[in-house]
Design a protein around this motif. Structure first.
Motif, PDB file in Angstrom:
ATOM      1  N   ALA A  49       0.799  -1.228   0.000  1.00 46.10           N
ATOM      2  CA  ALA A  49       0.000   0.000   0.000  1.00 46.10           C
ATOM      3  C   ALA A  49       0.828   1.272   0.000  1.00 46.10           C
ATOM      4  CB  ALA A  49      -0.928   0.003   1.218  1.00 46.10           C
ATOM      5  N   GLY A  52      -0.577   4.979   0.796  1.00 47.22           N
ATOM      6  CA  GLY A  52      -2.040   4.994   0.760  1.00 47.22           C
ATOM      7  C   GLY A  52      -2.658   5.706  -0.424  1.00 47.22           C
ATOM      8  N   SER A  55      -5.421   3.410  -1.634  1.00 44.31           N
ATOM      9  CA  SER A  55      -6.450   3.180  -0.614  1.00 44.31           C
ATOM     10  C   SER A  55      -7.305   4.409  -0.343  1.00 44.31           C
ATOM     11  CB  SER A  55      -5.788   2.731   0.697  1.00 44.31           C
ATOM     12  OG  SER A  55      -5.393   1.386   0.628  1.00 44.31           O
ATOM     13  N   THR A  66      -7.566  -2.241   3.563  1.00 40.62           N
ATOM     14  CA  THR A  66      -6.562  -2.696   4.516  1.00 40.62           C
ATOM     15  C   THR A  66      -5.209  -2.559   3.832  1.00 40.62           C
ATOM     16  OG1 THR A  66      -8.013  -4.284   5.639  1.00 40.62           O
ATOM     17  CG2 THR A  66      -5.639  -4.658   5.814  1.00 40.62           C
ATOM     18  N   GLY A  67      -4.350  -1.727   4.386  1.00 44.20           N
ATOM     19  CA  GLY A  67      -3.026  -1.531   3.813  1.00 44.20           C
ATOM     20  C   GLY A  67      -2.042  -2.557   4.340  1.00 44.20           C
ATOM     21  N   ASP A  69       2.118  -3.453   3.930  1.00 43.39           N
ATOM     22  CA  ASP A  69       3.380  -3.012   3.344  1.00 43.39           C
ATOM     23  C   ASP A  69       4.515  -3.271   4.326  1.00 43.39           C
ATOM     24  OD1 ASP A  69       3.961  -0.963   0.781  1.00 43.39           O
ATOM     25  OD2 ASP A  69       5.540  -1.011   2.291  1.00 43.39           O
ATOM     26  N   MET A  75       3.601   3.237   6.008  1.00 43.36           N
ATOM     27  CA  MET A  75       2.374   2.959   6.743  1.00 43.36           C
ATOM     28  C   MET A  75       1.986   4.104   7.676  1.00 43.36           C
ATOM     29  SD  MET A  75       0.842  -0.038   6.010  1.00 43.36           S
ATOM     30  CE  MET A  75       0.870   0.821   4.426  1.00 43.36           C
ATOM     31  N   PHE A  78       0.256   6.408   5.406  1.00 48.94           N
ATOM     32  CA  PHE A  78      -1.026   5.769   5.104  1.00 48.94           C
ATOM     33  C   PHE A  78      -2.040   6.084   6.213  1.00 48.94           C
ATOM     34  CE2 PHE A  78      -4.031   2.323   5.565  1.00 48.94           C
ATOM     35  CZ  PHE A  78      -4.335   1.901   4.280  1.00 48.94           C
ATOM     36  N   LYS A  79      -1.629   5.921   7.450  1.00 43.18           N
ATOM     37  CA  LYS A  79      -2.524   6.117   8.597  1.00 43.18           C
ATOM     38  C   LYS A  79      -2.949   7.581   8.730  1.00 43.18           C
ATOM     39  CE  LYS A  79      -4.675   4.111  12.033  1.00 43.18           C
ATOM     40  NZ  LYS A  79      -5.744   3.127  11.751  1.00 43.18           N
ATOM     41  N   GLU A  86      -7.520   0.023   8.487  1.00 38.78           N
ATOM     42  CA  GLU A  86      -6.608  -0.965   9.060  1.00 38.78           C
ATOM     43  C   GLU A  86      -5.332  -1.007   8.238  1.00 38.78           C
ATOM     44  OE1 GLU A  86      -6.407  -5.784  10.048  1.00 38.78           O
ATOM     45  OE2 GLU A  86      -7.947  -4.979   8.693  1.00 38.78           O
ATOM     46  N   TYR A  87      -4.206  -1.162   8.910  1.00 38.98           N
ATOM     47  CA  TYR A  87      -2.959  -1.365   8.178  1.00 38.98           C
ATOM     48  C   TYR A  87      -2.114  -2.391   8.920  1.00 38.98           C
ATOM     49  CZ  TYR A  87      -0.345   1.531  11.528  1.00 38.98           C
ATOM     50  OH  TYR A  87       0.240   2.027  12.665  1.00 38.98           O
TER      51      TYR A  87
END
Length: 238
Positions: A49, A52, A55, A66-67, A69, A75, A78-79, A86-87
């Motif tokens: 991911a 993101g 995503s 759901t990521g 990586d 990440m 991403f968050k 969810e990751y």
């Protein structure tokens, strides 16, 4: 040739989002999400991911991404973009920590080429395993002959046509430094490809990857990303 480490990918993802400035990259992301045909409530595994960028639009159209990586820094970004998603930090060359038939859709963008060819059979079987029967998978990868400068040039041509010379010039200035870093990191990735650790994927390679894993209804590969990426979709049999 030594494989690029998680530390490399952490640095890479520190400047990766400069790609969001490039129109060919944005078209690629849009095409991936469109091909997934997301329905509200679909659970989607974003395999590799990164920060993101795939995503985020999946979430915007009602999907539940759901990521997954290997990069901690990726990440974290991403968050920040999708706080409720969810990751999971993990390695795609190993078994994934998800139950069978967990996801309605699976997507992977510019990742599988970086998995050593000897590990791809396991990855394919894992993506097949975690996808629900009848579920859809969409993958895109950098193609052989990858030349980052040509992607950048394609962007400039389109940007100039849309915005004119002055606005294009100032946009270039605003992301010059991260772009230079991305060129450098992509040079290292191309070196890994030449050394055999990585293997860029053309239409046939993606089709073979999906068929070997058991997927059906495999689409013809579509060239995107300034002609330097290939997108292919398939389904898991019912």
């Amino acid at each position: 040739m030594t494989k690029l480490t998680a530390s490399f990918w952490d640095k890479y993802f520190g400047v990766y989002d400069v790609l969001n400035e490039l129109l060919p990259y944005r078209h690629l992301i849009q095409s991936l999400v469109s091909a997934l045909a997301i329905k509200p409530g679909d659970r989607v595994l974003d395999a590799g991911a990164g920060t993101g960028n795939v995503s985020l639009p999946i979430s915007a159209v009602g999907g539940i991404p759901t990521g997954f990586d290997i990069s901690t820094s990726g990440m974290k970004l991403f968050k920040k973009k999708i706080p409720n998603a969810e990751y999971v930090i993990g390695d795609l060359s190993r078994q994934m920590p998800f139950a069978d038939h967990t996801f309605d859709k699976v997507v992977s963008n510019n990742v599988i080429y970086a998995i050593h060819p000897e590990s791809r059979a396991l990855l394919g079987s894992e993506l097949f395993r975690v996808l629900k029967p009848g579920g859809k998978i969409v993958i895109a990868n950098t193609a052989p002959g990858f030349r980052p400068f040509e992607i950048y040039t394609a962007h400039l041509k389109e940007e100039f046509a849309q915005s004119g010379l002055i606005q294009t010039f100032f946009k270039i200035l605003s992301f010059t430094i991260p772009t230079i870093k991305m060129f450098y990191y992509n040079t290292l990735i191309r070196r890994e490809h030449k050394g055999g650790e990585y293997s860029f994927m053309d239409e046939k390679a993606q089709e073979d990857f999906l068929r070997s894993a058991g997927f059906v209804h495999i689409s013809e590969g579509v060239r995107l990303y300034g002609g330097h990426g290939v997108l292919t979709s398939a389904e898991k049999p019912l």
